[in-house]
Design an enzyme around this catalytic site. Structure first.
Site, PDB file in Angstrom:
ATOM      1  N   TRP A 322      11.817  12.804 -38.966  1.00 52.17           N
ATOM      2  CA  TRP A 322      10.411  12.830 -38.564  1.00 52.17           C
ATOM      3  C   TRP A 322       9.750  11.473 -38.790  1.00 52.17           C
ATOM      4  O   TRP A 322       8.673  11.214 -38.268  1.00 52.17           O
ATOM      5  CB  TRP A 322       9.652  13.937 -39.302  1.00 52.17           C
ATOM      6  N   GLU A 461       9.653  18.177 -50.367  1.00 47.65           N
ATOM      7  CA  GLU A 461      11.008  18.746 -50.435  1.00 47.65           C
ATOM      8  C   GLU A 461      11.428  19.128 -51.849  1.00 47.65           C
ATOM      9  O   GLU A 461      12.560  19.589 -52.042  1.00 47.65           O
ATOM     10  CB  GLU A 461      12.000  17.758 -49.812  1.00 47.65           C
ATOM     11  N   LYS A 573       6.479  16.015 -53.874  1.00 45.62           N
ATOM     12  CA  LYS A 573       7.275  14.821 -53.596  1.00 45.62           C
ATOM     13  C   LYS A 573       6.505  13.803 -52.786  1.00 45.62           C
ATOM     14  O   LYS A 573       6.641  12.594 -52.983  1.00 45.62           O
ATOM     15  CB  LYS A 573       8.555  15.233 -52.855  1.00 45.62           C
ATOM     16  N   GLN A 574       5.772  14.279 -51.821  1.00 47.76           N
ATOM     17  CA  GLN A 574       5.064  13.354 -50.931  1.00 47.76           C
ATOM     18  C   GLN A 574       3.909  14.084 -50.262  1.00 47.76           C
ATOM     19  O   GLN A 574       3.776  15.302 -50.387  1.00 47.76           O
ATOM     20  CB  GLN A 574       5.997  12.808 -49.866  1.00 47.76           C
TER      21      GLN A 574
END
Lengths: 719, 272
Positions: A322, A461, A573-574
């Site tokens: 992505w 994730e 995570k992000q």
């Protein structure tokens, strides 16, 4: 010799290194263990071919590699990877029997310069061997942006205090043909010439095959040119013949090849440069980002895309994530729409793989591969052995379904910005319809009267197999609505093509209405009272861990806490909900954007290189200049700082695209309304001005944003 | 050319004998002769020497025995310098001060030795020792890679496995150029970890040739000393090799001191 060459001294190169420090990346000296990082940072490329910036003569830690976009090696196993082709950069010299190497003798000067403005890797070296002989070398390496099949290396050699014999070993000679994977033939044709400072030819291209040996004289300079032409069976049925013919032509005008390449880069910069006054470090970081993004794209090939590390290294096997659709594509849409078109067309050409994956998992429509190579089939490795010896099952290929909405999002943004009707009708609409169709089958209506999407992985994730991930559901909802919109748009404006398309896709008239119903009834996790999206069902009940206690960390949080602990925590995570806020900004109320950013930002561990830039972007748009700048600095150091530890396998092209977006959509506040583009700048305090160009619906816009927030705009047809 | 030698200080205690089996294997591996050094206040009669050292004649197995008088650490260091010892192999502590590891003599030898020192925990006596698994903690710096060269050579000659352990903790990465520590970002673990592992080993190998060694890299998290001790026990480690920058006073060498006290296997200390 043509006119461009005639004005020059025979051994002069027609260009010189750029001196402005904002345009160059310089490495002085030699630190052996940094070689792999430097090879990535100093990589050169044109989207067709990419070569790592390895030392020509090699070292104990050199990994020279040239990659060709779309050339994968599928024989190594079920997960194909980008295949390195013959090393055309290898070039070493022996002076009176002593090899010229950095680890042999004394390096009086040694400097490598990535000249981002001209797309050239320079090397300047003064070396004294054990016998005291001092040799000065200047080397130039480029992968032509003007003619993507040409690769060039030039070296000048000047004996400063001796006359003697120099042997040159340029390993690759003649025409080399390789078979890569099961089907791709790669042909490289090489031609070389050597000339002395009086213009005397030391050998014709045909004569200097093998290992030329020269008698060099003190005070003289000698120049070696090595031209390479590369073709593959992806390009032509006769790659060997094409390469041979082209190299023969190109070696006749080496300086012309250099000049054309330089002109092509200058034109690219004219369209894409961001000029920052008042912050040299940010300026250089932005140009580094633009340089590597531009090096990775090829508008002439719509069957390849840009892997996570571009063509700069072997990491991630050249697979497309992505990163391309969400992080890189906006740069190309606004500065190089032809390259953007090729990228979205890649998603069209891999639609069959996405349909097959959806069908395999029991869904309709198109579910794109989390990791895609040449065919669009899922390429995610199913397992990894972690460095603590644990065998870890990788679920992203099975569960990270937001990729389909990400692809659709990129397609729609391309359409919005370009108005490329032919693309929409011939390809884009089909992607939007097939992805909407996927979400309609993926979501299931449950007893609460809502549709739910269970068992997914969102951008965060760290948390796998979650239900109703806010980002996934939010983008799915958007995808369903846009899918319906595009059916109306195409049916209304291109009825004939619509009839053919809807017939081919078996699309019944009521199907788009059902997409709208699913979108309306899709669970979003939004709480009206708090204004917060719950990142996934149950997230708010997880353990809150204060990341401030880990502020000095140099390792990701899942490593420090362990996988099981991190799953039970709120550490993400992000950017996940924050990414949703970024992408669907206009759909959300200002207080909702702010509430979600303020809730999730302190809980983000930034374990992904994609994360800091998006936080910088959103913080800037929300007006938190200090926080935006802190995230921006972190993002700008991902490749350029030498302590992040993982640039060795290639530069992080997605993070570089994110950095560009942080400036353009964040600090510059660029947005598009029905009236066209507008800016709401919130520049960091040290930035005196920010200048940029971009293309919107066929018109180029040039904007200068001063600190005051005022703007001056000119528009035109050309960059 | 003089024969390579490994110095084995024995003070006559039962505990000190634990160094001997280790020294024998290292001597065979390094093709070096063993020189047992005993330092006492006065020289014992020759007939009493073996008894004094608690050794039976067969245990000597061709080793030379040298008796010196004076301060133990100073004499051991002098002896090492005189014979250009390749290694000193000695017990971590033999005196009745269980809380102090290593003991005074071992500490002084370690701090001033002109060669690598192998410190052996007491308790194994003369039972056989083998060298199959070598554990090498590595902070990711080129300096450590360079220091570990003798350990890699030793492991290769012994056909032992080299387990390289990188322990990550909260805190700044080493400032040394070319260092590789745990990646700050792990975008996709299925790609990142194999790439990082490969890069770590390659950076080590370009400075410290690994030949045909079987090398494994393991990443641990937490307190370096505790993790190294844990790994040493979990991995059935025969020898831990530590690169030490030579500073002993607090706050330096905390990891080294902790490992010496707890590892339960011989520790080779190399100067970085």
């Amino acid at each position: 010799m043509n006119a461009r060459q005639a004005a020059l001294h025979p051994t002069d190169l027609p260009v010189a290194p750029t001196l402005d420090p904002a345009w160059v990346l310089v490495e002085e000296g030699f630190t052996l263990t940094r070689e792999h990082e430097l090879e990535s940072l100093f990589a050169i490329g044109n989207g067709y071919a990419g070569s790592r910036g390895s030392l020509a003569e090699g070292s104990a830690l050199s990994s020279p590699a040239t990659f060709l976009a779309g050339v994968f090696d599928s024989e190594a196993g079920p997960v194909s990877g980008l295949a390195p082709t013959a090393d055309w950069t290898r070039l070493s010299a022996t002076i009176d029997g002593q090899p010229l190497r950095l680890d042999n003798g004394h390096n009086l000067e040694h400097r490598r310069v990535l000249d981002m403005q001209q797309g050239i890797l320079w090397r300047e070296w003064r070396h004294q061997n054990a016998a005291g002989r001092i040799t000065r070398l200047q080397m130039l390496r480029l992968v032509s942006l003007a003619d993507r099949h040409l690769l060039l290396q030039c070296a000048t050699i000047s004996p400063e205090n001796y006359s003697g014999r120099v042997s040159i070993d340029a390993a690759l000679t003649g025409t080399v043909t390789e078979l890569r994977g099961s089907s791709t033939t790669v042909a490289m044709a090489v031609a070389r010439q050597v000339v002395d400072s009086a213009g005397r030819w030391m050998g014709s291209p045909q004569q200097v095959v093998g290992q030329p040996s020269l008698e060099v004289r003190l005070g003289e300079t000698y120049r070696l040119d090595r031209m390479v032409a590369v073709y593959t069976s992806r390009d032509t049925g006769e790659p060997r013949e094409m390469a041979s013919r082209q190299v023969e032509r190109a070696i006749e005008d080496v300086n012309g090849v250099i000049a054309d390449h330089r002109d092509a880069w200058l034109a690219r910069w004219k369209a894409s440069d961001l000029r920052i006054e008042g912050d040299p470090a940010a300026q250089r970081a932005l140009r580094f980002a633009i340089y590597h993004l531009s090096s990775a794209a090829n508008p002439e090939d719509e069957r390849v895309s840009i892997g996570a590390r571009g063509l700069s290294g072997t990491a991630y096997k050249g697979h497309v994530f992505w990163d391309t659709d969400i992080f890189m594509l906006p740069f190309f849409i606004l500065t190089h729409p032809e390259a953007a078109r090729a990228l979205v067309m890649y998603r069209y050409h891999t639609l069959s793989g996405a349909r097959a994956k959806a069908a395999r998992l029991g869904y309709r429509g198109a579910l794109y591969a989390w990791e895609s190579a040449d065919t669009g089939e899922e390429m995610t490795p199913p397992f990894v052995v972690s460095p603590d010896g644990e065998i870890v099952r990788i679920l992203t290929g099975e569960q990270e379904h937001h990729i389909s909405a990400d692809v659709a999002f990129g397609v729609w943004k391309y359409w919005e910005a370009t108005g490329d009707e032919r693309f929409l009708v011939d390809a884009g609409a089909e992607i939007l319809i097939e992805t909407a169709r996927f979400w309609a089958s993926r979501a299931e209506r449950e007893d609460d009267g809502c549709y739910h999407i269970r068992g997914v992985i969102g951008p965060d994730e760290y948390h796998e197999t979650v239900d109703d991930n806010a980002y996934t559901n939010g983008l799915a909802q958007w995808n369903l609505e846009v899918g319906e919109e595009v059916t109306r748009l195409v049916a209304e404006r291109w009825p004939e093509q619509w009839r053919a398309l809807s017939r081919r896709l078996g699309l019944e008239a009521e199907e788009p209405h059902r997409w709208l119903q699913v979108a309306r009834e899709l669970y979003t996790g939004f709480d009206e009272q708090t204004g917060l999206f719950e990142q996934f069902r149950g997230y708010f009940g997880l353990e809150d861990i204060d990341l401030a206690a880990f502020a000095a960390r140099t390792a990701p949080m899942d490593v420090l806490l362990g996988r099981e602990r991190i799953k039970r925590s709120k550490i993400i995570k992000q950017a996940d909900v924050v990414m949703l806020v970024h992408l669907l900004w206009e759909r959300l109320l200002p207080e909702v954007r702010k509430a979600n950013f303020e809730y999730y930002e302190p809980r983000c561990g930034h374990g992904s290189s994609l994360s800091p830039a998006i936080h910088a972007l959103v913080a800037a748009r929300l007006g938190d200049a200090a926080l935006a700048e802190r995230h921006f600095r972190q993002a700008s150091e991902i490749d350029l700082s030498d302590n992040m530890g993982n640039a060795a396998g290639g530069v992080h092209v997605g993070a570089l695209g994110g950095l560009w977006q942080a400036v353009v959509f964040g600090f510059a506040g660029l947005r598009f309304t029905d009236e066209g583009p507008e800016h709401r700048p919130k520049l960091p305090p040290s930035w005196r001005s920010l200048s940029m160009r971009f293309q919107w619906r066929g018109r180029w816009h040039e904007v200068v944003l001063p600190e005051s927030g005022a703007e001056r705009r000119t528009t035109g047809d050309d960059p | 050319m003089s024969e390579a030698s490994i110095l084995v200080p024995l003070d006559g205690s039962e505990q000190a004998l634990a160094a001997l089996p280790v020294a024998k294997v290292l001597g065979e591996t390094e093709r070096a002769a063993l020189r047992i050094v005993h330092v006492g206040e006065r020289k014992p009669p020759d007939a009493e020497l073996l008894e004094r050292l608690r050794l039976a004649a067969p245990a000597l197995d061709g080793s030379m025995v040298e008796v010196r008088t004076g301060k133990p650490a100073a004499e051991i260091l002098l002896a090492a310098g005189e014979v250009k010892a390749r290694l000193i192999v000695m017990c971590t502590h033999t005196a009745a001060k269980p809380g102090k590891v290593p003991g005074n003599t071992a500490t002084n030898v370690l701090r001033h030795a002109p060669c690598p020192v192998v410190l052996v925990p007491p308790g194994h006596g003369l039972s056989a020792w083998h060298l199959h698994h070598v554990l090498v903690p590595h902070d990711g710096t080129p300096t450590t890679s360079a220091a570990l060269r003798p350990a890699a050579e030793l492991a290769e000659r012994a056909s032992a496995e080299l387990l390289v352990a990188h322990v990550t903790d909260i805190g700044a990465a080493p400032a040394e150029a070319g260092s590789l520590t745990t990646p700050r970002y792990v975008d996709q673990p299925q790609h990142e970890w194999p790439a990082w592992t490969s890069e770590f080993v390659k950076r080590l190998a370009c400075i410290c040739p690994l030949g045909h060694l079987h090398v494994r890299l393991v990443l641990a998290r937490g307190s370096p000393a505790a993790e190294i001790v844990r790994l040493a026990k979990k991995q059935s480690t025969d020898l831990v090799v530590l690169a030490w920058r030579g500073k002993w006073e607090v706050p330096h060498a905390a990891t080294l001191k902790a490992i010496l006290g707890e590892a339960g296997c011989p520790i080779m200390v190399l100067r970085a």
